[in-house]
Motif scaffolding. Structure first.
Motif, PDB file in Angstrom:
ATOM      1  N   SER A  91    -115.387  92.231  42.941  1.00  0.00           N
ATOM      2  CA  SER A  91    -113.935  92.251  42.780  1.00  0.00           C
ATOM      3  C   SER A  91    -113.180  91.788  44.008  1.00  0.00           C
ATOM      4  O   SER A  91    -111.953  91.794  44.014  1.00  0.00           O
ATOM      5  CB  SER A  91    -113.459  93.663  42.445  1.00  0.00           C
ATOM      6  OG  SER A  91    -114.167  94.190  41.361  1.00  0.00           O
ATOM      7  N   PRO A  93    -111.220  89.598  46.131  1.00  0.00           N
ATOM      8  CA  PRO A  93    -110.577  88.306  45.868  1.00  0.00           C
ATOM      9  C   PRO A  93    -111.207  87.183  46.703  1.00  0.00           C
ATOM     10  O   PRO A  93    -111.449  87.345  47.902  1.00  0.00           O
ATOM     11  CB  PRO A  93    -109.129  88.568  46.260  1.00  0.00           C
ATOM     12  CG  PRO A  93    -108.939  90.021  45.982  1.00  0.00           C
ATOM     13  CD  PRO A  93    -110.241  90.649  46.366  1.00  0.00           C
ATOM     14  N   ARG A 130    -118.621  94.640  36.522  1.00  0.00           N
ATOM     15  CA  ARG A 130    -117.208  94.978  36.354  1.00  0.00           C
ATOM     16  C   ARG A 130    -116.810  94.786  34.886  1.00  0.00           C
ATOM     17  O   ARG A 130    -117.362  93.933  34.183  1.00  0.00           O
ATOM     18  CB  ARG A 130    -116.337  94.136  37.287  1.00  0.00           C
ATOM     19  CG  ARG A 130    -116.434  92.645  37.052  1.00  0.00           C
ATOM     20  CD  ARG A 130    -115.543  91.865  37.996  1.00  0.00           C
ATOM     21  NE  ARG A 130    -114.143  92.276  37.849  1.00  0.00           N
ATOM     22  CZ  ARG A 130    -113.144  91.732  38.512  1.00  0.00           C
ATOM     23  NH1 ARG A 130    -113.365  90.750  39.370  1.00  0.00           N
ATOM     24  NH2 ARG A 130    -111.920  92.149  38.333  1.00  0.00           N
ATOM     25  N   GLU A 132    -114.396  93.426  33.389  1.00  0.00           N
ATOM     26  CA  GLU A 132    -113.889  92.115  32.972  1.00  0.00           C
ATOM     27  C   GLU A 132    -115.039  91.172  32.605  1.00  0.00           C
ATOM     28  O   GLU A 132    -114.846  90.191  31.891  1.00  0.00           O
ATOM     29  CB  GLU A 132    -113.059  91.490  34.093  1.00  0.00           C
ATOM     30  CG  GLU A 132    -111.744  92.214  34.384  1.00  0.00           C
ATOM     31  CD  GLU A 132    -111.902  93.411  35.327  1.00  0.00           C
ATOM     32  OE1 GLU A 132    -113.054  93.807  35.607  1.00  0.00           O
ATOM     33  OE2 GLU A 132    -110.879  93.951  35.763  1.00  0.00           O
ATOM     34  N   TYR A 133    -116.246  91.449  33.114  1.00  0.00           N
ATOM     35  CA  TYR A 133    -117.392  90.576  32.857  1.00  0.00           C
ATOM     36  C   TYR A 133    -118.102  90.951  31.559  1.00  0.00           C
ATOM     37  O   TYR A 133    -119.326  91.073  31.518  1.00  0.00           O
ATOM     38  CB  TYR A 133    -118.402  90.680  34.006  1.00  0.00           C
ATOM     39  CG  TYR A 133    -118.017  89.949  35.282  1.00  0.00           C
ATOM     40  CD1 TYR A 133    -116.870  89.160  35.378  1.00  0.00           C
ATOM     41  CD2 TYR A 133    -118.840  90.020  36.417  1.00  0.00           C
ATOM     42  CE1 TYR A 133    -116.542  88.497  36.554  1.00  0.00           C
ATOM     43  CE2 TYR A 133    -118.518  89.352  37.590  1.00  0.00           C
ATOM     44  CZ  TYR A 133    -117.361  88.609  37.658  1.00  0.00           C
ATOM     45  OH  TYR A 133    -117.046  87.955  38.825  1.00  0.00           O
ATOM     46  N   ARG A 338     -99.368  89.094  48.997  1.00  0.00           N
ATOM     47  CA  ARG A 338    -100.224  89.103  47.812  1.00  0.00           C
ATOM     48  C   ARG A 338    -101.494  89.908  48.064  1.00  0.00           C
ATOM     49  O   ARG A 338    -101.984  90.643  47.198  1.00  0.00           O
ATOM     50  CB  ARG A 338    -100.571  87.670  47.386  1.00  0.00           C
ATOM     51  CG  ARG A 338    -101.299  87.630  46.047  1.00  0.00           C
ATOM     52  CD  ARG A 338    -100.410  88.163  44.937  1.00  0.00           C
ATOM     53  NE  ARG A 338    -101.101  88.401  43.666  1.00  0.00           N
ATOM     54  CZ  ARG A 338    -101.801  89.491  43.359  1.00  0.00           C
ATOM     55  NH1 ARG A 338    -101.937  90.462  44.250  1.00  0.00           N
ATOM     56  NH2 ARG A 338    -102.371  89.612  42.174  1.00  0.00           N
ATOM     57  N   PHE A 342    -102.537  93.616  46.364  1.00  0.00           N
ATOM     58  CA  PHE A 342    -103.848  93.867  45.758  1.00  0.00           C
ATOM     59  C   PHE A 342    -104.403  95.210  46.238  1.00  0.00           C
ATOM     60  O   PHE A 342    -104.807  96.049  45.440  1.00  0.00           O
ATOM     61  CB  PHE A 342    -104.809  92.735  46.106  1.00  0.00           C
ATOM     62  CG  PHE A 342    -106.246  93.020  45.758  1.00  0.00           C
ATOM     63  CD1 PHE A 342    -106.671  93.016  44.439  1.00  0.00           C
ATOM     64  CD2 PHE A 342    -107.173  93.284  46.752  1.00  0.00           C
ATOM     65  CE1 PHE A 342    -107.997  93.287  44.115  1.00  0.00           C
ATOM     66  CE2 PHE A 342    -108.500  93.552  46.441  1.00  0.00           C
ATOM     67  CZ  PHE A 342    -108.908  93.555  45.121  1.00  0.00           C
ATOM     68  N   GLU A 346    -105.203  98.641  44.237  1.00  0.00           N
ATOM     69  CA  GLU A 346    -106.588  99.077  44.091  1.00  0.00           C
ATOM     70  C   GLU A 346    -106.942 100.320  44.894  1.00  0.00           C
ATOM     71  O   GLU A 346    -108.026 100.870  44.716  1.00  0.00           O
ATOM     72  CB  GLU A 346    -107.548  97.937  44.465  1.00  0.00           C
ATOM     73  CG  GLU A 346    -107.385  96.699  43.597  1.00  0.00           C
ATOM     74  CD  GLU A 346    -107.660  96.972  42.117  1.00  0.00           C
ATOM     75  OE1 GLU A 346    -108.424  97.905  41.807  1.00  0.00           O
ATOM     76  OE2 GLU A 346    -107.082  96.257  41.265  1.00  0.00           O
TER      77      GLU A 346
ATOM     78  N   THR B  95    -103.306  86.404  39.438  1.00  0.00           N
ATOM     79  CA  THR B  95    -102.378  85.830  40.405  1.00  0.00           C
ATOM     80  C   THR B  95    -102.830  86.137  41.818  1.00  0.00           C
ATOM     81  O   THR B  95    -102.060  86.040  42.758  1.00  0.00           O
ATOM     82  CB  THR B  95    -100.967  86.397  40.206  1.00  0.00           C
ATOM     83  OG1 THR B  95    -101.037  87.825  40.324  1.00  0.00           O
ATOM     84  CG2 THR B  95    -100.398  86.026  38.854  1.00  0.00           C
ATOM     85  N   ASN B  96    -104.081  86.580  41.942  1.00  0.00           N
ATOM     86  CA  ASN B  96    -104.551  86.887  43.284  1.00  0.00           C
ATOM     87  C   ASN B  96    -104.748  85.585  44.077  1.00  0.00           C
ATOM     88  O   ASN B  96    -104.590  84.492  43.537  1.00  0.00           O
ATOM     89  CB  ASN B  96    -105.823  87.731  43.228  1.00  0.00           C
ATOM     90  CG  ASN B  96    -105.899  88.650  44.432  1.00  0.00           C
ATOM     91  OD1 ASN B  96    -105.844  88.176  45.567  1.00  0.00           O
ATOM     92  ND2 ASN B  96    -105.983  89.944  44.195  1.00  0.00           N
ATOM     93  N   VAL B 133    -102.682  89.958  36.557  1.00  0.00           N
ATOM     94  CA  VAL B 133    -103.734  90.877  36.984  1.00  0.00           C
ATOM     95  C   VAL B 133    -104.319  90.472  38.331  1.00  0.00           C
ATOM     96  O   VAL B 133    -104.052  89.386  38.850  1.00  0.00           O
ATOM     97  CB  VAL B 133    -104.880  90.966  35.939  1.00  0.00           C
ATOM     98  CG1 VAL B 133    -104.368  91.535  34.634  1.00  0.00           C
ATOM     99  CG2 VAL B 133    -105.537  89.615  35.743  1.00  0.00           C
ATOM    100  N   GLU B 134    -105.111  91.394  38.864  1.00  0.00           N
ATOM    101  CA  GLU B 134    -105.804  91.125  40.118  1.00  0.00           C
ATOM    102  C   GLU B 134    -107.015  90.242  39.833  1.00  0.00           C
ATOM    103  O   GLU B 134    -107.371  90.004  38.680  1.00  0.00           O
ATOM    104  CB  GLU B 134    -106.221  92.451  40.764  1.00  0.00           C
ATOM    105  CG  GLU B 134    -105.054  93.363  41.132  1.00  0.00           C
ATOM    106  CD  GLU B 134    -104.088  92.741  42.146  1.00  0.00           C
ATOM    107  OE1 GLU B 134    -104.390  91.651  42.685  1.00  0.00           O
ATOM    108  OE2 GLU B 134    -103.018  93.336  42.391  1.00  0.00           O
ATOM    109  N   CYS B 135    -107.627  89.790  40.921  1.00  0.00           N
ATOM    110  CA  CYS B 135    -108.762  88.863  40.858  1.00  0.00           C
ATOM    111  C   CYS B 135    -109.756  89.213  39.749  1.00  0.00           C
ATOM    112  O   CYS B 135    -110.200  90.346  39.633  1.00  0.00           O
ATOM    113  CB  CYS B 135    -109.458  88.898  42.213  1.00  0.00           C
ATOM    114  SG  CYS B 135    -110.900  87.855  42.300  1.00  0.00           S
ATOM    115  N   ILE B 136    -110.085  88.220  38.923  1.00  0.00           N
ATOM    116  CA  ILE B 136    -111.029  88.471  37.829  1.00  0.00           C
ATOM    117  C   ILE B 136    -112.380  87.791  38.067  1.00  0.00           C
ATOM    118  O   ILE B 136    -113.180  87.626  37.149  1.00  0.00           O
ATOM    119  CB  ILE B 136    -110.443  88.043  36.450  1.00  0.00           C
ATOM    120  CG1 ILE B 136    -109.914  86.604  36.509  1.00  0.00           C
ATOM    121  CG2 ILE B 136    -109.355  89.003  36.019  1.00  0.00           C
ATOM    122  CD1 ILE B 136    -109.391  86.088  35.169  1.00  0.00           C
TER     123      ILE B 136
END
Ligand SMILES: Cc1cc2nc3c(=O)[nH]c(=O)nc-3n(C[C@H](O)[C@H](O)[C@H](O)COP(=O)(O)O)c2cc1C
Ligand code: SF4
Ligand code: FES
Lengths: 437, 190, 772
Positions: A91, A93, A130, A132-133, A338, A342, A346, B95-96, B133-136
């Motif tokens: 996760s 970035p 995660r 999302e995966y 930004r 984040f 988090e 949008t990260n 959302v945050e980084c995917i």
């Protein structure tokens, strides 16, 4: 399907099977898969640990801790079952390498997990992806089912006396759960709040048993090391930084992508040659070398080899291997905002400095970027970040503080310009300005 | 419990479909501790019901053997889990940093324009919802967008219409009023 | 754990290896600030206030999680550490409402204290603070999110401490908040412990919030009047035009037998004292109606009538019923009054358990009773019957704590499933009739339960009212034979044990000395030598018109025994009480009595631990039962000193009784006088005037006065002193326990609005949850 890239300087070890259909177990076997684990079954735990130590493999999750050492901390005898926990929470970035491993080479993760289990005497492994995966989880689940069907997993793996079970697990959206102790909490069905250390996971981990936690890339590398030999692997990198790693180059470059390069590969070269340089005739303004939590480097600081030690010496960290390239049309205040947004989003909220600190940093930077700042805000932002550093319960607080401090220190002038050129003198065209109503 | 949730329950239709119940039963077997199934179950239940309704929370609590409070504490921690319905297709624009540098906000704005909703909004017909959302985990293929569980890589604002009409086309003609249908997670690459 | 030596701020300290640094320092007088740390609850390391520097360690360490080892060197105060703490406070204050002027916690707030100490005066932020509306979670608990600093003490107290688990943490990051288990409502035991542990004013008490400021109250630490555990409760008292009122009850000093604990009744159930229904002047029946009367008139009337009946019909025609909530001094005085002034052994009280049987069974034994403090440290405990969670909340807390922190082994034998089973190592479900046979089955049984009990070395046995008479004797015989066993039995109100110990029994004098025993209490004049009537027998006699007079002190038999209101038509009925109870409503004379919070004296909890009361509130018009009895006696006998031996050494002076001395004043004076060889007993209305006699005559009550007057509990002894046991009194209904819930308190609870509201709230929650 994420685009695969390649470059002649790449040394494909972990990514060797990418794009070759290795999600199929037969194809994986054709490509030499599951031979290393058989070798490990024959050689025994001490040998495995020594090999991994000798390979110079350091954790690909961020901290860069020696994998062999980590495994050797697990007590030989334990009343409670031991576990292997594969961290696929990816996760940070700027990082998307585990994504490709799960997509193209799921059996490498399974094989690495079994080898880790053999090394420390664990009979069960968890592969945590995660949330999302989901599509990758389904690929992993298929691969695990295939491995069970062939007897590579189960009570007598590869016809030996050894037992090994693998369970795949999904998260549900939480960066902090990538932190190893929060990961264990999450896997136990709880809020992702990190645990007090000591005890460390190698002694008291998942369900109270000794637990090895490794990043998915670390684990997927293990079978290759066994296959090619520790010495050969170590030789690819620099001293104390064995082998290659998957660098995720993103942002303002011509050819973003995941490239496998030897550790110690020059960062400047990575940006300008491997990734094709900065597009649109723009110039380089800054580079985040290892994921969003690592302090930003200026163009004059990037002529360094990308290994844990050299990046550390340059005042940043190799981190998760996410190289984010920023051109001179970017507002660094917005960029900092930004990143801090984040971390504020988090932060698990457990400890005061991180919970309140990230929240205040986000609020201050939002107002500042919108043109409602004052000179003292710049100092306050730095003061806040410096007072979070080293004071939080887990490293997330540091991860938020470190880049912030670097942004203020290295781009102070850009902060000051916001006071004069209200609201944002660096705004890219078409980007509406944030305004405070 | 609110009077509303009581009514929901008294209807006594099973909260989980047979398929989901079977999935749960198989799942709990896998772990040394039943509670480990909690987060996956919440996600799967949400995929089926669209969100974590009071009934879903109660059902999961009962099946795991913990209190509803514990379920809510956990569920509220994870950003993918929600207590209110989203659109049938939940568009998540990362949008990260890596995506921002390559135009994620422009993509998000384009979605907003096309759908006539703000970030975190739901269209009146319940078909789409939008989230920044945050980084995917798709930084090298930025800007990235996830619709339910589908990834869309290297999205430019002019891809937006195509993406939307792709999903609109998935609705079977019989379903005229998608708002009445709970949102479902579509299988990946369906 | 072996002791280790380590250095803190240059001082060499010693502590067992593995002790938490924060505890080791606090013991040595080095205070390390902390919000999230709370002794006995799980560690959090979340607030980061306790940071210290440890030699050779790169980062600051949290003292709440660092364990001490040989040779370590720590620094707990330095500019670096002060800065870290200051920065943390600054962050908190950024969102904290700073409504200290109106906040309940103002003046008692740990955040305020820390801010004062580390000076985070200036504000660094220009943005708005988070805001959320305050929520009322129950009649007892309000939550003000913006004030919350997320130390998680309440969550842990509710879960780990109370085993209720009604609070959780929801959301993440700066959106985290404490949430109750129902939608904005708390379904729980309403103990208020969450309010107690909150270091700031985020959780506030329904009964106290916005009433006053802490510094405007006098804080009086006394003993709770409700259950038989005898928690120390600190009353916040404020002066009013006609005395002083109690505005708050809590566990401010945490120095009582109850440590950190206080239940809903102790915390919220004090308001009966302020009830508008309180009697404020004596009532005398005239023309069939109770009319207000002067104290002189009422006393004269009652005394002359009692004297007349005694002289014409004999003492046997008079009955006396005492109370489970009056002090030992009052109870002692009452039985002495009955026996020596009214010449009757017809004296009893509402018995809630069979203390007499235990005393009889322990005849000739010593050191066989357990104090409440023993519960906190015993290695193995057998709980037979009872339901401590509802009826003895402190006992339940101590059992839970002992199991949690010391891994004590709790065994439960009960006919009902009780909540404490969750803490039990093993539980035995028995049939309700089988309590008698339990000892035999423990000896011979092959169940794992019986085996485990047999394998225990020392054992602490606690039993409820289910065990009476013969069952108690069998149990004690079993325990004595087995060796290494101590006993406790469970009664119901604050001085149920004291009532029995002080001889409010027809057959037993104080200290369970049989009235028929030769030479018993020989200095008592006119002591009748045969046992009198028990409570049910007195009622029966009244029904037959054989009871000429009945004096009822703080009891309500008409209500508890559902008596026919015409029963006392031919009985002269005198009642001393706080309220016009159903019994009082039938009386000929009613005296308005002071509550336990309005008097001094001592009480004995069900474990036999004696504690000193301190007078908190004061109310014009009421008098302590002690004084009422002395005044009544004054109207019957000539020499009051034969009843209350006061002022014998001739020193005179006023300890303040005449002006309603504030809490503790008289006690402190008494200690000083005692220490100087002077005579403290100056007035016949001073309950302490009788303490010497209690100590001298009552077996088992040798008082450790220095400890008692210093506010400590003193364990008394229980065993009938070797006299021949008499046969159990005939008649059923002798023992009638109140079986209170968390929100009832015998007949008294009805007068507490707070408890009624809590009961209603919980009843509603239960219905709604059951509907789910
Ligand atoms: C806030 C935070 C987030 C993290 N996220 C991840 C992650 O997503 N994936 C990962 O592999 N490691 C992550 N880590 C690092 C892990 O805690 C752990 O060090 C790592 O998984 C160990 O594996 P390695 O030794 O193979 O690197 C994170 C650490 C922190 C403090
Ligand atoms: S630093 Fe503190 S609040 Fe932040 S993620 Fe870690 S434990 Fe949670
Ligand atoms: S008391 Fe140590 S961190 Fe809070």
């Amino acid at each position: 399907m994420p685009r695969l890239v390649s470059h002649p300087d790449e040394v494909k070890i972990v990514s060797r099977r990418f794009g070759m259909g290795a999600t199929s177990i037969d194809r994986y076997l054709e490509l030499g898969g599951y031979e290393p684990v058989k070798k490990c079954l024959a050689q025994g735990p001490e040998w495995i640990i020594e090999e991994i130590k000798a390979s110079g493999l350091r954790g690909r999750g961020g901290a860069g801790f020696s994998t062999g050492m980590k495994w050797s901390f697990v007590p030989k005898q334990s009343a409670k079952p031991k576990y292997i926990l594969v961290n696929g929470d990816e996760s940070e970035p700027g990082t998307c390498k585990d994504h490709l491993i799960f997509l193209h080479d799921p059996h490498a993760v399974i094989e690495g997990t079994i080898i880790a289990g053999l090394a420390v005497g664990a009979k069960m492994g968890f592969i945590y992806l995660r949330g999302e995966y989901r599509y990758l989880l389904e690929i992993m689940e298929r691969a695990v089912a295939d491995a069970y069907e062939r007897g590579f997993l189960g009570s007598k793996i590869f016809g030996s006396e050894a037992e090994f079970q693998i369970v795949t697990q999904t998260g549900a959206g939480a960066y902090e759960v990538g932190e190893e102790s929060a990961l264990m909490e999450s896997l136990e069905g709880k809020r992702g709040i990190p645990r007090i250390k000591p005890p460390f996971p190698a002694v008291v981990g998942l369900y109270g048993g000794p637990t090895v936690i490794n990043n998915a890339e670390t684990i997927a590398t293990v079978p290759h090391i066994i296959a090619m030999g520790a010495a050969a692997y170590a030789a690819l990198g620099t001293p104390r930084n064995g082998g290659t790693r998957l660098f995720c180059i993103s942002g303002h470059v011509e050819r973003p992508g995941v490239y496998e390069l030897p550790l110690g590969y020059n960062l400047k070269k990575m940006i300008y040659e491997v990734a094709g340089g900065i597009p649109d005739g723009h110039k380089l303004k800054a580079v985040v070398p290892g994921g969003s939590s690592t302090p930003v480097l200026l163009p004059e600081e990037i002529d360094i080899g990308m290994d844990f030690d050299q990046v550390g010496k340059a005042g940043s960290m190799l981190g998760s291997g996410g190289v984010v390239v920023i051109d001179d049309h970017t507002c660094m205040v917005e960029f900092a905002l930004r990143i801090i947004s984040f971390y504020a989003h988090e932060s698990c909220g457990w400890c005061i400095p991180c919970r309140e600190g990230t929240d205040w940093l986000k609020k201050s930077l939002t107002r500042f970027h919108a043109g409602f700042g004052s000179l003292s805000d710049i100092d306050n932002i730095q003061y806040l970040a410096e007072n979070m550093l080293g004071r939080t319960f887990c490293p997330l607080g540091d991860a938020a503080a470190m880049p912030t401090i670097a942004f203020v220190k290295k781009f102070r002038k850009e902060f000051e310009d916001h006071l004069n050129g209200k609201p944002c003198p660096y705004a890219r065209e078409g980007v509406p300005q944030l305004t405070v109503v | 419990m609110s009077p509303k949730s009581k009514k929901e329950k008294s209807k006594s239709a099973p909260v989980f479909s047979a398929e989901l119940a079977a999935r749960f039963d198989a799942l709990v077997e896998k772990y040394p501790v039943k509670r480990s199934a909690l987060i996956p179950m919440l996600l799967y239940a949400q995929d089926e019901a669209g969100y974590l309704s009071d009934a879903v929370v109660a059902e999961v609590a009962r099946r795991i053997g913990i209190t509803e409070l514990e379920v809510r504490d956990v569920a509220s921690y994870y950003s993918m889990l929600r207590f209110k319905p989203a659109g049938r297709y939940n568009i998540q624009v990362c949008t990260n940093i890596s995506c921002m540098l390559r135009g994620a906000y422009e993509v998000s704005e384009r979605f907003q324009e096309e759908l006539g909703i703000g970030p975190q909004g739901v269209t009146p017909d319940g078909l789409f919802s939008l989230e920044e959302v945050e980084c995917i985990g798709a930084c090298c293929w930025a800007p990235a967008v996830q619709v339910n569980y589908d990834f869309h890589d290297e999205i430019r604002p002019d891809h937006v219409l195509g993406i939307l009409s792709g999903y609109r086309g998935k609705i079977r003609p019989a379903e005229k009023d998608p708002a009445k249908e709970p949102a479902k997670g579509t299988p990946p690459h369906a | 754990m072996p002791e280790v030596t380590f250095t803190v701020d240059g001082k060499k300290l010693r502590a067992p290896a593995g002790t938490l640094l924060i505890d080791a320092c606090r013991k040595a007088g080095i205070e390390i600030p902390a919000f999230c740390y709370y002794p006995g609850l799980s560690l959090q390391a979340a607030c980061r206030m306790c940071v210290v520097r440890q030699e050779k360690v790169p980062k600051l360490q949290t003292a709440c999680t660092t364990t001490v080892a040989e040779g370590q060197v720590f620094i707990t105060e330095s500019p670096e550490i002060a800065q870290a703490r200051k920065a943390t406070i600054q962050l908190l204050l950024g969102n904290h409402p700073l409504d200290c002027p109106v906040c309940d916690a103002g003046g008692e707030c740990e955040l305020q204290d820390m801010t004062f100490k580390y000076g985070a005066g200036e504000s660094l932020y220009a943005e708005a603070k988070h805001h959320r509306d305050e929520q009322q979670w129950s009649p007892a608990v309000f939550y003000d999110r913006p004030r919350c600093i997320l130390c998680y003490r309440c969550v842990r107290m509710c879960g780990e401490g109370m085993d209720v688990w009604a609070l959780g943490v929801s959301g993440r990051g700066a959106d985290s908040l404490i949430v109750p288990n129902q939608p904005n409502q708390l379904d729980c035991e309403q103990c208020g412990m969450c309010i107690d542990v909150c270091p700031v004013g985020a959780l506030t008490s329904g009964s106290y919030r916005y009433k006053t400021r802490p510094w405007e109250m006098t804080h009086v630490s006394t003993v709770c009047t409700h259950c038989a555990d005898g928690c120390t409760v600190t009353l916040g008292v404020r002066q009013t035009s006609d005395g002083s009122e109690i505005v708050r009850a809590d566990n401010r000093d945490k120095n009582g037998i109850n440590g950190d604990f206080l239940c809903a009744k102790g915390r919220f159930g004090f308001d009966f004292v302020e009830s508008p229904d309180r009697l404020r002047q004596p009532l005398v029946r005239s023309n069939g109606r109770l009319e207000p009367a002067s104290w002189e008139h009422a006393i004269r009337l009652a005394a002359s009538k009692l004297k007349e009946i005694r002289d014409t019909r004999g003492g046997a025609a008079i009955g006396v019923i005492g109370s489970n909530r009056t002090t030992n001094e009052e109870n002692y005085l009452l039985q002495k009054f009955a026996r020596t002034v009214l010449h009757t052994n017809n004296i009893d009280h509402e018995r809630s358990t069979d203390y007499a049987a235990l005393a009889r069974a322990l005849a000739g034994q010593s050191g066989k009773t357990a104090s409440l403090r023993d519960i906190a440290s015993a290695c193995a405990i057998l709980l037979i019957g009872g339901n401590p969670t509802d009826e003895h909340p402190l006992l339940a807390w101590l059992l839970r704590t002992n199991v949690r922190l010391n891994r004590a082994r709790l065994y439960i034998a009960n006919a009902k499933p009780i909540k404490l089973t969750r803490q039990a190592k093993d539980a035995l479900k028995i049939k309700s009739g089988d309590y008698n046979d339990l000892p035999a089955s423990l000896d011979a049984g092959r169940s794992a339960f019986a085996k485990a009990i047999r394998a225990e070395g020392s054992l602490l046995v606690i039993f409820g009212e289910e065990m009476r008479g013969e069952a108690v004797e069998k149990l004690v015989a079993w325990g004595v034979k087995r060796g290494n066993v101590r006993f406790a039995c469970l009664g119901d109100h604050s001085n149920s044990r004291g009532a029995a110990d002080m001889g409010l029994l027809p057959d037993l004098l104080p200290g369970y000395v049989p009235v028929a025993a030769p030479g018993a209490f020989s200095e008592y004049p006119n002591l009748p030598a045969t046992p009198g009537k028990s409570l049910p027998q007195m009622i029966e006699a009244a029904g037959k018109g054989e009871l000429g007079a009945l004096l009822v002190v703080g009891a309500d038999p008409v209500a508890t025994r559902k008596l026919d209101p015409t029963l006392f038509n031919s009985t002269f009925l005198v009642v001393q009480d706080l309220f016009l109870t159903e019994t009082a409503a039938l009386a000929d004379v009613v005296f308005p009595a002071a509550s336990l919070y309005e008097k001094s004296g001592t009480v004995t909890n069900t474990f036999g631990d004696l504690q000193l009361l301190r007078k908190g509130a004061d109310r014009a018009g009421v008098k302590p039962d002690f004084e009422i009895l002395v005044r009544l006696a004054g109207g019957i006998i000539d020499d009051i000193k034969t009843l209350v031996p006061f002022g014998q050494r001739g020193v005179t002076g006023d300890l303040g009784q005449s002006r309603g001395a504030q809490a503790g004043e008289a006690d402190r004076h008494a200690i000083w006088l005692e220490a100087n060889g002077l005579e403290p007993k100056l007035s016949p209305f001073d309950p302490l005037a009788i303490l010497d006699e209690i100590e001298r005559l009552v077996p088992g009550y040798p008082l450790d006065r220095i400890n008692l007057f210093a506010g400590n509990d003193v364990h008394t002894k229980l065993s009938s002193p070797g006299y021949v046991p008499v046969a159990e009194l005939a008649g059923s209904g002798l023992i009638a326990p109140a079986h209170d819930t968390l929100f009832t308190s015998g007949r008294l609870g009805r007068w507490s609005e707070a408890l009624k509201q809590l009961a209603q709230h919980q009843a509603k929650e239960l219905v709604e949850t059951a509907a789910d």
